[in-house]
Design an enzyme around this catalytic site. Sequence first.
Site, PDB file in Angstrom:
ATOM      1  N   ARG A 103      -7.434 -31.246 135.165  1.00 29.64           N
ATOM      2  CA  ARG A 103      -6.902 -30.021 135.779  1.00 29.64           C
ATOM      3  C   ARG A 103      -7.539 -30.064 137.129  1.00 29.64           C
ATOM      4  O   ARG A 103      -8.801 -29.615 137.169  1.00 29.64           O
ATOM      5  CB  ARG A 103      -6.775 -28.711 135.096  1.00 29.64           C
ATOM      6  CG  ARG A 103      -6.343 -27.564 135.819  1.00 29.64           C
ATOM      7  CD  ARG A 103      -6.206 -26.522 135.018  1.00 29.64           C
ATOM      8  NE  ARG A 103      -4.916 -26.563 134.396  1.00 29.64           N
ATOM      9  CZ  ARG A 103      -4.076 -25.643 133.605  1.00 29.64           C
ATOM     10  NH1 ARG A 103      -4.604 -24.250 133.822  1.00 29.64           N
ATOM     11  NH2 ARG A 103      -3.020 -25.813 132.953  1.00 29.64           N
ATOM     12  N   HIS A 130       2.899 -30.520 136.539  1.00 29.27           N
ATOM     13  CA  HIS A 130       2.549 -30.212 135.221  1.00 29.27           C
ATOM     14  C   HIS A 130       3.235 -30.876 134.312  1.00 29.27           C
ATOM     15  O   HIS A 130       3.710 -30.271 133.391  1.00 29.27           O
ATOM     16  CB  HIS A 130       2.454 -28.571 135.214  1.00 29.27           C
ATOM     17  CG  HIS A 130       1.670 -28.064 134.012  1.00 29.27           C
ATOM     18  ND1 HIS A 130       0.792 -28.698 133.489  1.00 29.27           N
ATOM     19  CD2 HIS A 130       1.410 -26.577 133.663  1.00 29.27           C
ATOM     20  CE1 HIS A 130       0.112 -28.138 132.409  1.00 29.27           C
ATOM     21  NE2 HIS A 130       0.512 -26.610 132.777  1.00 29.27           N
ATOM     22  N   GLN A 133       3.254 -29.649 130.339  1.00 28.81           N
ATOM     23  CA  GLN A 133       4.123 -28.290 130.193  1.00 28.81           C
ATOM     24  C   GLN A 133       5.651 -28.923 129.863  1.00 28.81           C
ATOM     25  O   GLN A 133       6.090 -28.273 129.021  1.00 28.81           O
ATOM     26  CB  GLN A 133       3.980 -27.704 131.334  1.00 28.81           C
ATOM     27  CG  GLN A 133       4.790 -26.020 131.148  1.00 28.81           C
ATOM     28  CD  GLN A 133       4.035 -25.460 130.135  1.00 28.81           C
ATOM     29  OE1 GLN A 133       2.908 -25.102 130.267  1.00 28.81           O
ATOM     30  NE2 GLN A 133       4.862 -24.893 129.331  1.00 28.81           N
ATOM     31  N   ASP A 221       8.080 -18.813 136.705  1.00 30.61           N
ATOM     32  CA  ASP A 221       6.569 -19.069 136.703  1.00 30.61           C
ATOM     33  C   ASP A 221       6.141 -18.096 137.443  1.00 30.61           C
ATOM     34  O   ASP A 221       6.689 -17.305 138.492  1.00 30.61           O
ATOM     35  CB  ASP A 221       6.444 -20.628 136.898  1.00 30.61           C
ATOM     36  CG  ASP A 221       4.845 -20.748 136.908  1.00 30.61           C
ATOM     37  OD1 ASP A 221       4.026 -19.777 136.231  1.00 30.61           O
ATOM     38  OD2 ASP A 221       4.117 -22.042 137.311  1.00 30.61           O
ATOM     39  N   CYS A 261       6.146 -20.837 131.572  1.00 32.91           N
ATOM     40  CA  CYS A 261       4.922 -21.609 130.910  1.00 32.91           C
ATOM     41  C   CYS A 261       3.582 -20.715 130.696  1.00 32.91           C
ATOM     42  O   CYS A 261       2.845 -20.963 129.782  1.00 32.91           O
ATOM     43  CB  CYS A 261       4.491 -22.371 131.994  1.00 32.91           C
ATOM     44  SG  CYS A 261       3.800 -21.975 133.430  1.00 32.91           S
ATOM     45  N   ARG A 289       2.876 -26.674 123.107  1.00 34.78           N
ATOM     46  CA  ARG A 289       1.986 -27.471 123.979  1.00 34.78           C
ATOM     47  C   ARG A 289       1.121 -28.348 122.900  1.00 34.78           C
ATOM     48  O   ARG A 289       0.609 -29.262 123.260  1.00 34.78           O
ATOM     49  CB  ARG A 289       1.037 -26.404 124.807  1.00 34.78           C
ATOM     50  CG  ARG A 289       1.877 -25.684 125.943  1.00 34.78           C
ATOM     51  CD  ARG A 289       2.195 -26.746 126.902  1.00 34.78           C
ATOM     52  NE  ARG A 289       1.014 -27.399 127.598  1.00 34.78           N
ATOM     53  CZ  ARG A 289       0.394 -26.966 128.492  1.00 34.78           C
ATOM     54  NH1 ARG A 289       0.620 -25.846 128.692  1.00 34.78           N
ATOM     55  NH2 ARG A 289      -0.810 -27.790 128.841  1.00 34.78           N
TER      56      ARG A 289
HETATM   57  N1   CP Z   1       0.761 -23.179 130.724  1.00 38.15           N
HETATM   58  C1   CP Z   1      -0.517 -23.414 130.991  1.00 38.15           C
HETATM   59  O1   CP Z   1      -0.756 -24.336 131.128  1.00 38.15           O
HETATM   60  O2   CP Z   1      -1.351 -22.494 130.651  1.00 38.15           O
HETATM   61  P1   CP Z   1      -2.944 -22.494 130.915  1.00 38.15           P
HETATM   62  O3   CP Z   1      -2.905 -22.228 132.472  1.00 38.15           O
HETATM   63  O4   CP Z   1      -3.198 -21.070 130.219  1.00 38.15           O
HETATM   64  O5   CP Z   1      -3.548 -23.738 130.379  1.00 38.15           O
HETATM   65  N1  NVA Z   2       2.099 -22.786 138.606  1.00 38.83           N
HETATM   66  C1  NVA Z   2       0.860 -22.129 137.627  1.00 38.83           C
HETATM   67  C2  NVA Z   2       1.020 -22.737 136.505  1.00 38.83           C
HETATM   68  C3  NVA Z   2      -0.299 -22.234 135.570  1.00 38.83           C
HETATM   69  C4  NVA Z   2      -0.039 -22.769 134.260  1.00 38.83           C
HETATM   70  C5  NVA Z   2      -0.147 -22.667 138.509  1.00 38.83           C
HETATM   71  O1  NVA Z   2      -0.468 -23.799 139.009  1.00 38.83           O
HETATM   72  O2  NVA Z   2      -1.305 -21.655 138.525  1.00 38.83           O
END
Ligand code: CP
Ligand code: NVA
Length: 305
Positions: A103, A130, A133, A221, A261, A289
Amino acid sequence: MKRDLISILDLTGSELSALIEDAIRLKMLRQEGRPHQFLFGKSLAMVFEKSSTRTRVSFETGMAELGGHALFLNPQDLQIGRGEEVRDTARVLSRYVSAVMIRAYRHESIEEFARYAEVPVINGLSDREHPCQIIADLMTIREHLGHTDGIRLAWIGDGNNVCNSLVLASALAGYEITVASPDGYQPRADTVEKARNAGGNVTLVRDPVEAVRDADVVATDTWISMGEEADRENRLRSFQDYTITSSLMNKASPEALFMHCLPAHRGREVTDEVIEGRQSVVWDEAENRLHAQKALLVKMLGRDV
Ligand code: CP
Ligand code: NVA
């Protein structure tokens, strides 16, 4: 040759659909308490530059349930935090683990890591996409509506990483996507073009009401993704008419699903009433997930479910 999942378009439509089938089968095996240790002895390194609840816990428990092991790595604790190069870290980790999930703030960091890694690399969220997701989201739609092809999905709010992956996946899974976002916050133009060139049916509008008309799925989101905190005030102003309320949901198909998400910000992108309401499938979406990523790991690490 190793396979990475950096963009959802790294999968073909039939691979995506097979992954969803495998995920549904793995979910059943787990519910029935049947062993499914397809990754005995395998390990997954997880590098998190940003916070996570779902991605971290689902990958970590997923590896354990498959008989493998996951390592949570904070870049601050790795030598990468003191300047060791990404390409060196990629080559070294490849000598220890079977796959790496990252990430990262910058999508390019994941691409660079994957270029040098000798093991599969999975994007656990970047500023651009993502993909994990989206596999879980499409699995959730499959479970609730029976299929993804031909359905109408409305995305309301920020054209962010999750939105970009959903736009791209429309070319793989056969749904129509309409994105309603304010000026300056549409999905990336190159992503929309890529999706359309690959056969995706993508419409961009300003008006949330127009987007949700006849929609089978209404998704949103956060308005402020991780890394975008400096633009907070502009965003709160720009998105003020983009909250998903019951009255907006009532303009979609009567049985439309509400998806998010998570993490959610009640009173901003969605009201408490909608996220807690009968059309909300966000807890199934979060659970999936786990199953979707287990299917992905099994596929990448070379065993049949
Ligand atoms: N939806 C998602 O990726 O959540 P987190 O940021 O908690 O991993
Ligand atoms: N769009 C959000 C998703 C978190 C899972 C972010 O990038 O923070």
